[in-house]
Design an enzyme around this catalytic site. Structure first.
Site, short mmCIF file in Angstrom:
data_model
loop_
_atom_site.label_atom_id
_atom_site.label_comp_id
_atom_site.label_asym_id
_atom_site.label_seq_id
_atom_site.Cartn_x
_atom_site.Cartn_y
_atom_site.Cartn_z
N LYS A 103 0.82 -1.22 0.00
CA LYS A 103 0.00 0.00 0.00
C LYS A 103 0.86 1.28 0.00
O LYS A 103 2.07 1.22 0.25
CB LYS A 103 -0.92 -0.03 1.22
CG LYS A 103 -1.95 -1.17 1.18
CD LYS A 103 -2.92 -1.07 2.36
CE LYS A 103 -3.97 -2.14 2.32
NZ LYS A 103 -4.97 -1.97 3.41
N TYR A 143 -12.76 -1.83 -3.52
CA TYR A 143 -13.22 -1.98 -2.14
C TYR A 143 -14.75 -1.91 -2.02
O TYR A 143 -15.27 -1.61 -0.94
CB TYR A 143 -12.57 -0.92 -1.24
CG TYR A 143 -11.15 -1.28 -0.83
CD1 TYR A 143 -10.89 -2.41 -0.06
CD2 TYR A 143 -10.07 -0.48 -1.19
CE1 TYR A 143 -9.61 -2.74 0.34
CE2 TYR A 143 -8.77 -0.82 -0.79
CZ TYR A 143 -8.56 -1.95 -0.02
OH TYR A 143 -7.29 -2.28 0.38
N PHE A 195 -15.50 3.84 7.20
CA PHE A 195 -14.13 4.18 6.78
C PHE A 195 -13.94 4.16 5.26
O PHE A 195 -12.85 4.41 4.77
CB PHE A 195 -13.12 3.24 7.45
CG PHE A 195 -13.32 1.76 7.16
CD1 PHE A 195 -12.86 1.19 5.98
CD2 PHE A 195 -13.95 0.94 8.10
CE1 PHE A 195 -13.04 -0.17 5.72
CE2 PHE A 195 -14.13 -0.42 7.84
CZ PHE A 195 -13.66 -0.98 6.66
N ARG A 231 -2.03 -14.36 4.64
CA ARG A 231 -2.74 -13.58 5.67
C ARG A 231 -2.03 -13.74 7.03
O ARG A 231 -1.96 -12.80 7.81
CB ARG A 231 -4.22 -13.97 5.73
CG ARG A 231 -4.96 -13.40 4.51
CD ARG A 231 -6.43 -13.71 4.53
NE ARG A 231 -7.17 -12.95 5.52
CZ ARG A 231 -7.60 -11.70 5.36
NH1 ARG A 231 -7.33 -11.04 4.25
NH2 ARG A 231 -8.31 -11.10 6.30
N THR A 268 -5.38 -6.97 10.84
CA THR A 268 -5.65 -5.70 10.13
C THR A 268 -5.09 -4.51 10.90
O THR A 268 -4.48 -3.60 10.33
CB THR A 268 -7.18 -5.52 9.97
OG1 THR A 268 -7.69 -6.68 9.31
CG2 THR A 268 -7.52 -4.29 9.16
N ARG A 312 2.63 -6.50 9.10
CA ARG A 312 1.95 -5.35 9.69
C ARG A 312 2.52 -4.98 11.06
O ARG A 312 2.54 -3.81 11.43
CB ARG A 312 0.44 -5.62 9.76
CG ARG A 312 -0.22 -5.50 8.38
CD ARG A 312 -1.61 -6.04 8.40
NE ARG A 312 -2.36 -5.72 7.19
CZ ARG A 312 -3.49 -6.33 6.86
NH1 ARG A 312 -3.99 -7.28 7.62
NH2 ARG A 312 -4.13 -5.99 5.75
N ASN A 332 -1.87 0.21 6.88
CA ASN A 332 -1.40 -1.07 7.40
C ASN A 332 -0.53 -1.84 6.40
O ASN A 332 -0.38 -3.05 6.48
CB ASN A 332 -2.56 -1.91 7.94
CG ASN A 332 -3.56 -2.29 6.86
OD1 ASN A 332 -3.41 -1.90 5.71
ND2 ASN A 332 -4.56 -3.07 7.22
N HIS A 364 -2.19 -5.55 1.70
CA HIS A 364 -3.51 -6.19 1.57
C HIS A 364 -3.28 -7.59 1.03
O HIS A 364 -2.39 -7.80 0.20
CB HIS A 364 -4.40 -5.41 0.59
CG HIS A 364 -5.61 -6.18 0.13
ND1 HIS A 364 -6.78 -6.19 0.85
CD2 HIS A 364 -5.81 -6.98 -0.95
CE1 HIS A 364 -7.65 -6.98 0.23
NE2 HIS A 364 -7.09 -7.46 -0.88
N GLU A 398 -9.88 -10.70 -7.42
CA GLU A 398 -8.94 -9.58 -7.22
C GLU A 398 -7.76 -9.67 -8.20
O GLU A 398 -7.27 -8.64 -8.67
CB GLU A 398 -8.46 -9.56 -5.77
CG GLU A 398 -9.59 -9.20 -4.80
CD GLU A 398 -9.13 -9.09 -3.34
OE1 GLU A 398 -7.95 -9.36 -3.04
OE2 GLU A 398 -9.98 -8.72 -2.51
P1 CMP Z 1 -7.51 -4.42 3.75
O1 CMP Z 1 -7.00 -5.80 4.00
O2 CMP Z 1 -6.92 -3.71 2.57
O3 CMP Z 1 -9.10 -4.45 3.59
C1 CMP Z 1 -9.91 -3.32 3.87
C2 CMP Z 1 -9.14 -2.23 4.53
O4 CMP Z 1 -9.89 -1.25 5.19
C3 CMP Z 1 -8.27 -2.82 5.61
O5 CMP Z 1 -7.21 -3.56 5.03
C4 CMP Z 1 -7.85 -1.57 6.38
O6 CMP Z 1 -6.64 -1.02 5.91
C5 CMP Z 1 -8.96 -0.58 6.03
N1 CMP Z 1 -9.60 -0.03 7.22
C6 CMP Z 1 -9.63 1.27 7.54
N2 CMP Z 1 -10.31 1.46 8.67
C7 CMP Z 1 -10.73 0.25 9.09
C8 CMP Z 1 -11.48 -0.21 10.21
N3 CMP Z 1 -11.94 0.63 11.15
N4 CMP Z 1 -11.72 -1.53 10.31
C9 CMP Z 1 -11.27 -2.41 9.36
N5 CMP Z 1 -10.55 -2.02 8.27
C10 CMP Z 1 -10.29 -0.71 8.15
#
Ligand code: CMP
Length: 139
Positions: A9, A49, A57, A85, A91, A102, A112, A115, A126
Site C-alpha cells: 500500500k 473496495y 471508513f 494472511r 488488520t 503489519r 497497514n 492487503h 482480485e
Molecule cells: P484491507 O486488507 O486492505 O481491507 C480493507 C481495509 O480497510 C483494511 O485492510 C484496512 O486497511 C482498512 N480499514 C480502515 N479502517 C478500518 C477499520 N476501522 N476496520 C477495518 N478495516 C479498516
C-alpha cells in the site's frame, strides 16, 4: 499450489519498504509470479473496495489508496491465501503477531502496509481486477 493477490500500500511504498516486504514474502516460501507499480484512480479504488462501501471508513480508505503508487502482486505457494494472511498479521498493526509484515511496518488500521485476499474465490476476482493471464508467470 494456488495464488493470491497482494498489495503493497501507499504508506509502505512511500517509506521504501517494497524490497523488505518482498524479502519477507520470498523467505516464507511464497513466489512472486506477477508484480507492477500503479496509481489507482478514485473509481478503481471504489470498485476494488466495493464490499466495504457501507462502512464508515470507506471514503477515507479510498482516498488513502489513491494517495500514492501501490505495488500489486500475484503470489503463489502452498495454502497461499491463509499463509499470506498469517504473514501479513491482523488488520490493526497493534494487534498483529510479532514478525508479521503489519507488526513490523504497519502504522495504523488504515496505513497497514499490505492487503491480501481473504478467500480463494476473492483471490481469483482480485487477481483478474489487476492482471491479465499474460502478465502472470507460473513455473
Ligand atoms: P484491507 O486488507 O486492505 O481491507 C480493507 C481495509 O480497510 C483494511 O485492510 C484496512 O486497511 C482498512 N480499514 C480502515 N479502517 C478500518 C477499520 N476501522 N476496520 C477495518 N478495516 C479498516
Amino acid at each position: 499450489m494456488n495464488t493470491t493477490l497482494s498489495i503493497i500500500k501507499p504508506d509502505a511504498v512511500k517509506r521504501n519498504l517494497i524490497g523488505e516486504i518482498n524479502t519477507m514474502i520470498e523467505k516464507n516460501k511464497m513466489k512472486i509470479v506477477a508484480q507492477k507499480m500503479i496509481l489507482l484512480s478514485i473509481n478503481d479504488a471504489q470498485r476494488f473496495y466495493d464490499v466495504h462501501k457501507d462502512r464508515a471508513f470507506f471514503d477515507d480508505l479510498c482516498k488513502y489508496m489513491i494517495s500514492g503508487p501501490i505495488v500489486v502482486q500475484v503470489l503463489k505457494g502452498k495454502d497461499i491465501v491463509s499463509n499470506y494472511r498469517k504473514l501479513m498479521g491482523a488488520t490493526n498493526p497493534s494487534n498483529a503477531d510479532e514478525n508479521t509484515i503489519r507488526s513490523k511496518y504497519g502504522l495504523s488500521v488504515e496505513e497497514n502496509s499490505v492487503h491480501g485476499s481473504d478467500s480463494k474465490e476473492n483471490a481469483k476476482i482480485e487477481i483478474q481486477f489487476f492482471f491479465s493471464s499474460k502478465e502472470i508467470f507460473g513455473d
